[in-house]
Scaffold this motif. Structure first.
Motif, PDB file in Angstrom:
ATOM      1  N   ALA A  84      59.164  58.593  -1.973  1.00 26.74           N
ATOM      2  CA  ALA A  84      60.286  59.241  -1.285  1.00 26.74           C
ATOM      3  C   ALA A  84      61.003  58.291  -0.340  1.00 26.74           C
ATOM      4  O   ALA A  84      61.701  58.736   0.571  1.00 26.74           O
ATOM      5  N   ARG A  85      60.845  56.988  -0.556  1.00 23.86           N
ATOM      6  CA  ARG A  85      61.430  56.041   0.388  1.00 23.86           C
ATOM      7  C   ARG A  85      62.932  56.207   0.544  1.00 23.86           C
ATOM      8  O   ARG A  85      63.465  56.192   1.650  1.00 23.86           O
ATOM      9  N   ASN A  86      63.641  56.379  -0.562  1.00 22.49           N
ATOM     10  CA  ASN A  86      65.093  56.456  -0.498  1.00 22.49           C
ATOM     11  C   ASN A  86      65.587  57.737   0.161  1.00 22.49           C
ATOM     12  O   ASN A  86      66.757  57.825   0.550  1.00 22.49           O
ATOM     13  N   THR A  87      64.722  58.734   0.280  1.00 19.94           N
ATOM     14  CA  THR A  87      65.122  59.977   0.947  1.00 19.94           C
ATOM     15  C   THR A  87      64.671  60.024   2.395  1.00 19.94           C
ATOM     16  O   THR A  87      65.115  60.898   3.141  1.00 19.94           O
ATOM     17  N   THR A  88      63.784  59.098   2.804  1.00 14.96           N
ATOM     18  CA  THR A  88      63.304  59.102   4.193  1.00 14.96           C
ATOM     19  C   THR A  88      63.903  57.978   5.013  1.00 14.96           C
ATOM     20  O   THR A  88      63.584  57.832   6.189  1.00 14.96           O
ATOM     21  N   ALA A  89      64.775  57.179   4.419  1.00 15.58           N
ATOM     22  CA  ALA A  89      65.333  56.043   5.148  1.00 15.58           C
ATOM     23  C   ALA A  89      66.203  56.472   6.314  1.00 15.58           C
ATOM     24  O   ALA A  89      66.344  55.741   7.291  1.00 15.58           O
ATOM     25  N   THR A  90      66.809  57.669   6.243  1.00 18.52           N
ATOM     26  CA  THR A  90      67.719  58.115   7.304  1.00 18.52           C
ATOM     27  C   THR A  90      67.114  59.201   8.173  1.00 18.52           C
ATOM     28  O   THR A  90      67.825  59.833   8.934  1.00 18.52           O
ATOM     29  N   THR A  91      65.803  59.417   8.070  1.00 17.27           N
ATOM     30  CA  THR A  91      65.178  60.429   8.916  1.00 17.27           C
ATOM     31  C   THR A  91      65.050  59.906  10.338  1.00 17.27           C
ATOM     32  O   THR A  91      65.044  58.697  10.579  1.00 17.27           O
ATOM     33  N   PRO A  92      64.910  60.815  11.351  1.00 16.19           N
ATOM     34  CA  PRO A  92      64.754  60.350  12.729  1.00 16.19           C
ATOM     35  C   PRO A  92      63.526  59.477  12.933  1.00 16.19           C
ATOM     36  O   PRO A  92      63.508  58.628  13.812  1.00 16.19           O
ATOM     37  N   GLY A  94      61.616  56.507  12.094  1.00 19.62           N
ATOM     38  CA  GLY A  94      61.921  55.278  11.382  1.00 19.62           C
ATOM     39  C   GLY A  94      60.728  54.704  10.650  1.00 19.62           C
ATOM     40  O   GLY A  94      59.597  55.181  10.759  1.00 19.62           O
ATOM     41  N   ARG A  95      60.999  53.638   9.908  1.00 19.37           N
ATOM     42  CA  ARG A  95      59.960  53.003   9.110  1.00 19.37           C
ATOM     43  C   ARG A  95      58.806  52.468   9.949  1.00 19.37           C
ATOM     44  O   ARG A  95      57.639  52.577   9.534  1.00 19.37           O
ATOM     45  N   PRO A  96      59.036  51.871  11.145  1.00 18.39           N
ATOM     46  CA  PRO A  96      57.889  51.380  11.913  1.00 18.39           C
ATOM     47  C   PRO A  96      56.863  52.460  12.231  1.00 18.39           C
ATOM     48  O   PRO A  96      55.654  52.236  12.106  1.00 18.39           O
ATOM     49  N   ARG A  97      57.341  53.655  12.627  1.00 17.96           N
ATOM     50  CA  ARG A  97      56.385  54.713  12.956  1.00 17.96           C
ATOM     51  C   ARG A  97      55.654  55.201  11.706  1.00 17.96           C
ATOM     52  O   ARG A  97      54.462  55.486  11.751  1.00 17.96           O
ATOM     53  N   ARG A  98      56.352  55.297  10.596  1.00 15.35           N
ATOM     54  CA  ARG A  98      55.687  55.719   9.366  1.00 15.35           C
ATOM     55  C   ARG A  98      54.666  54.676   8.915  1.00 15.35           C
ATOM     56  O   ARG A  98      53.585  55.018   8.427  1.00 15.35           O
TER      57      ARG A  98
END
Length: 252
Positions: A84-92, A94-98
């Motif tokens: 789901a990377r392409n759908t979570t790129a714009t979530t509040p 960010g990638r560092p926390r995930r």
């Protein structure tokens, strides 16, 4: 300026509230099959040192534990796979926390796995645990750095396969390097200390590159220009599409 403040507020305070709700989906999205397969194969490799009637020497144990660590690192190469990377790129969030959340699940399990591998190796065969653990940590962090680079510089949602290939290629190159300058020296070599220093450098560099490449890159101005030039205006036909000739002007 107000818009930037709102974005900063959204990305700074909201994720802390959303983090507990993020735990179940991140847990489900972890590549458990790849991690479990690599971990199981690694423990089987470590257990082979118990098959002979007489325990092998420390050099054999070191070789087996290096192969065990490499197997585990190949499993960690898939840690950042996210369908789901392409759908979570714009979530509040960010990638560092995930990524930190994924590591919070994986690091304790990896530490327990490595301790089990050490215990499976008989005492006469087991090398010094400190240098062996340093090498295993260097391999694991190198795998994570390669996976982070794949995620950072490509749009691939599944980065594990490419990362595993690159890690295997790097391991093959390391085997070809003489021990005097390489990473595969033994405790009997006069340059054993230098080998451990090189492993420490690998570990530090992998950690630094992982931290540098984990955040999402800012969109560069040249990227916007390229996209603008590469995409036609709204309602215009794509580039290269033939257009019908204009009707002749009426002479009436």
């Amino acid at each position: 300026m107000r818009g930037r403040g709102a974005v900063r507020e959204a990305t700074g305070t909201v994720p802390a509230e959303l983090l507990p709700a993020l735990v179940p989906p991140v847990w489900r999205s972890l590549p458990w099959r790849a991690l479990g397969t690599a971990g199981g194969l690694g423990l089987l490799l470590a257990a082979t040192t118990r098959l002979p009637d007489d325990a092998p020497g420390a050099d054999v144990g070191q070789l087996v534990l290096r192969l065990t660590a490499l197997t585990g690192a190949l499993g960690l190469a898939f840690l950042l796979d996210d369908p789901a990377r392409n759908t979570t790129a714009t979530t509040p969030v960010g990638r560092p926390r995930r990524t930190v959340l994924r590591l919070a699940f994986a690091v304790p399990a990896a530490a327990l796995w490595w301790a089990t591998a050490l215990l499976l190796t008989p005492a006469p065969t087991r090398p010094a645990p400190g240098p062996a653990t340093l090498e295993a940590a260097g391999m694991a962090c190198a795998a994570l750095a390669l996976a982070t680079a794949t995620v950072r510089f490509t749009r691939a949602a599944q980065a594990g396969r490419a990362t595993a290939i690159r890690l295997g290629t790097a391991a093959a190159v390391v085997v070809l390097v003489p021990n005097r300058w390489g990473l595969l020296g033994t405790s009997a070599d006069p340059y054993w200390v230098a080998t451990q220093v090189r492993w420490a450098v690998v570990l530090g560099a992998a950690l630094a590159l992982s931290a540098l490449w984990t955040p999402e890159p800012l969109r560069a101005p040249w990227g916007r220009i390229r996209d603008h030039l590469g995409s036609p205006p709204k309602g215009a036909p794509p580039h290269g599409t033939p257009t019908a000739p204009a009707a002749p002007a009426s002479t009436d």
